[in-house]
Enzyme design. Structure first.
Site, short mmCIF file in Angstrom:
data_model
loop_
_atom_site.label_atom_id
_atom_site.label_comp_id
_atom_site.label_asym_id
_atom_site.label_seq_id
_atom_site.Cartn_x
_atom_site.Cartn_y
_atom_site.Cartn_z
N LYS A 4 5.00 -9.28 2.26
CA LYS A 4 5.39 -7.84 2.38
C LYS A 4 5.73 -7.46 3.82
O LYS A 4 5.81 -8.37 4.80
CB LYS A 4 4.12 -6.89 2.29
CG LYS A 4 3.80 -6.93 0.64
CD LYS A 4 2.72 -5.83 0.29
CE LYS A 4 2.23 -6.10 -1.18
NZ LYS A 4 1.12 -4.97 -1.28
N ARG B 206 -5.54 -11.90 2.69
CA ARG B 206 -5.73 -10.39 3.05
C ARG B 206 -6.93 -10.56 4.24
O ARG B 206 -6.86 -9.64 4.85
CB ARG B 206 -6.13 -9.70 1.74
CG ARG B 206 -4.71 -9.55 1.46
CD ARG B 206 -4.91 -8.74 -0.43
NE ARG B 206 -3.57 -8.45 -1.11
CZ ARG B 206 -3.35 -8.37 -2.07
NH1 ARG B 206 -4.53 -8.46 -3.05
NH2 ARG B 206 -2.46 -7.70 -2.82
N THR C 58 -7.25 -6.68 -3.13
CA THR C 58 -6.30 -5.78 -2.51
C THR C 58 -6.82 -5.10 -1.31
O THR C 58 -5.86 -4.81 -0.49
CB THR C 58 -5.92 -4.63 -3.70
OG1 THR C 58 -5.99 -5.38 -5.05
CG2 THR C 58 -4.93 -3.73 -3.24
N ASN D 256 -1.24 -4.80 3.05
CA ASN D 256 -2.07 -5.93 2.62
C ASN D 256 -1.28 -7.19 2.74
O ASN D 256 -1.84 -8.04 1.85
CB ASN D 256 -2.78 -5.45 1.48
CG ASN D 256 -2.05 -5.23 0.54
OD1 ASN D 256 -0.79 -5.32 0.56
ND2 ASN D 256 -2.61 -5.27 -0.78
N GLU E 219 7.78 -9.92 -13.53
CA GLU E 219 8.39 -9.84 -12.32
C GLU E 219 9.28 -11.00 -11.82
O GLU E 219 9.86 -10.64 -10.97
CB GLU E 219 6.90 -9.77 -11.35
CG GLU E 219 6.16 -8.39 -11.81
CD GLU E 219 4.58 -8.37 -11.15
OE1 GLU E 219 4.20 -7.36 -11.05
OE2 GLU E 219 4.33 -9.33 -10.15
N HIS F 232 1.62 -9.48 -2.27
CA HIS F 232 1.84 -8.90 -3.77
C HIS F 232 1.59 -10.19 -4.53
O HIS F 232 2.47 -11.12 -4.36
CB HIS F 232 2.95 -8.06 -4.22
CG HIS F 232 2.97 -7.73 -5.69
ND1 HIS F 232 1.92 -6.91 -6.50
CD2 HIS F 232 3.56 -8.26 -6.50
CE1 HIS F 232 2.25 -6.94 -7.62
NE2 HIS F 232 3.24 -8.17 -7.93
N PHE G 71 -0.82 6.63 -4.43
CA PHE G 71 -0.42 5.80 -3.56
C PHE G 71 1.09 5.21 -3.75
O PHE G 71 1.34 4.36 -3.11
CB PHE G 71 -1.33 4.50 -3.06
CG PHE G 71 -1.75 3.69 -4.72
CD1 PHE G 71 -0.95 2.76 -4.96
CD2 PHE G 71 -2.95 3.84 -5.16
CE1 PHE G 71 -1.00 1.89 -6.07
CE2 PHE G 71 -3.05 3.37 -6.56
CZ PHE G 71 -1.98 2.38 -6.94
N ARG H 39 -4.18 -15.23 -7.09
CA ARG H 39 -5.10 -13.99 -6.89
C ARG H 39 -6.30 -14.36 -5.95
O ARG H 39 -6.55 -13.61 -5.06
CB ARG H 39 -5.55 -13.18 -8.03
CG ARG H 39 -4.32 -13.08 -9.09
CD ARG H 39 -3.76 -11.72 -9.09
NE ARG H 39 -4.61 -10.58 -9.07
CZ ARG H 39 -4.32 -9.42 -8.85
NH1 ARG H 39 -3.02 -9.01 -8.37
NH2 ARG H 39 -5.08 -8.12 -8.99
N TYR I 75 7.39 -1.00 -9.06
CA TYR I 75 6.18 -0.62 -8.98
C TYR I 75 5.80 0.57 -9.95
O TYR I 75 4.98 1.30 -9.81
CB TYR I 75 5.55 -0.22 -7.49
CG TYR I 75 5.34 -1.45 -6.66
CD1 TYR I 75 4.18 -2.17 -6.97
CD2 TYR I 75 6.00 -1.65 -5.64
CE1 TYR I 75 3.50 -3.18 -6.22
CE2 TYR I 75 5.58 -2.73 -4.67
CZ TYR I 75 4.53 -3.42 -4.96
OH TYR I 75 3.61 -4.44 -4.47
P1 CMP Z 1 -0.04 -4.65 -4.74
O1 CMP Z 1 -0.65 -5.99 -5.02
O2 CMP Z 1 1.28 -4.88 -3.96
O3 CMP Z 1 0.13 -3.75 -5.86
C1 CMP Z 1 -0.02 -2.34 -5.77
C2 CMP Z 1 -0.25 -2.05 -4.20
O4 CMP Z 1 -0.55 -0.73 -3.86
C3 CMP Z 1 -1.28 -2.71 -3.53
O5 CMP Z 1 -1.04 -4.19 -3.64
C4 CMP Z 1 -1.71 -1.87 -2.25
O6 CMP Z 1 -0.85 -2.50 -1.20
C5 CMP Z 1 -1.31 -0.42 -2.88
N1 CMP Z 1 -2.28 0.17 -2.63
C6 CMP Z 1 -2.30 1.31 -1.69
N2 CMP Z 1 -3.71 2.04 -2.18
C7 CMP Z 1 -4.05 1.58 -3.27
C8 CMP Z 1 -5.07 1.76 -3.87
N3 CMP Z 1 -6.17 2.98 -3.95
N4 CMP Z 1 -5.48 0.94 -4.96
C9 CMP Z 1 -4.71 -0.02 -5.25
N5 CMP Z 1 -3.59 -0.33 -4.73
C10 CMP Z 1 -3.16 0.33 -3.55
#
Ligand code: CMP
Length: 141
Positions: free
Chosen positions: A11, A104, A93, A114, A128, A117, A59, A87, A51
């Site tokens: 990211k 992370r 996350t 973070n 994807e 993805h 978010f 993962r 997304y």
């Molecule tokens: P990602 O795996 O890219 O998928 C969705 C993204 O939304 C997640 O990582 C986070 O970076 C972002 N995000 C922000 N707030 C939240 C939340 N409360 N729960 C889940 N994802 C979040």
């Protein structure tokens, strides 16, 4: 054990911190192989489409804004159980909940910034990967 492919995005926070190499090293040291990669600066339309599963969540718009704030590195990773392996290598996350040694835990500042993805299922990985790569752009041995 099944050889799978999964989509990974490094990211904008990680690209800005100049840690692309350190993130890729985590994948490689854990048995995953980069079989496709490209650096992109996503358009708002691309980020919103990627997304779209999160449309309506609080978010969603901040996530889209963040994902277009700078370039990203999009990769296809291949290896045994690549989806779950990726993962596990990424960690939770929310970096505060991520296990020590995960990407992370080591590099992320917040749940928004973070670092990475990764696809969350084999079906989503296929979708994807197809979102970003044509079949001929992926290395096949
Ligand atoms: P990602 O795996 O890219 O998928 C969705 C993204 O939304 C997640 O990582 C986070 O970076 C972002 N995000 C922000 N707030 C939240 C939340 N409360 N729960 C889940 N994802 C979040």
């Amino acid at each position: 054990m099944a050889i799978e492919r999964t989509l990974s995005i490094i990211k904008p926070d990680a690209v800005a911190k100049n840690i692309i190499g350190e993130v890729l090293t985590k994948f490689e040291k854990n048995g995953l192989r980069v079989v496709a990669a490209k650096m992109l600066h996503l358009s708002r339309k691309q980020a919103e489409g990627f997304y779209e599963v999160h449309i309506g969540k609080s978010f969603y718009q901040p996530l889209v804004d963040f994902m277009i704030s700078g370039p990203v590195l999009v990769q296809v990773l291949e290896g045994e159980n690549a989806v779950i392996m990726n993962r596990n290598i990424m960690g939770a996350t929310d970096p505060k909940k991520a296990d020590p040694g995960t990407i992370r835990a080591d590099f992320a500042d917040s749940i928004e910034a973070n670092v990475v993805h990764g696809s969350d299922s084999i079906d989503n990985a296929k979708q994807e990967i197809a979102f970003f790569f044509k079949p001929e752009e992926i290395y096949s041995r």
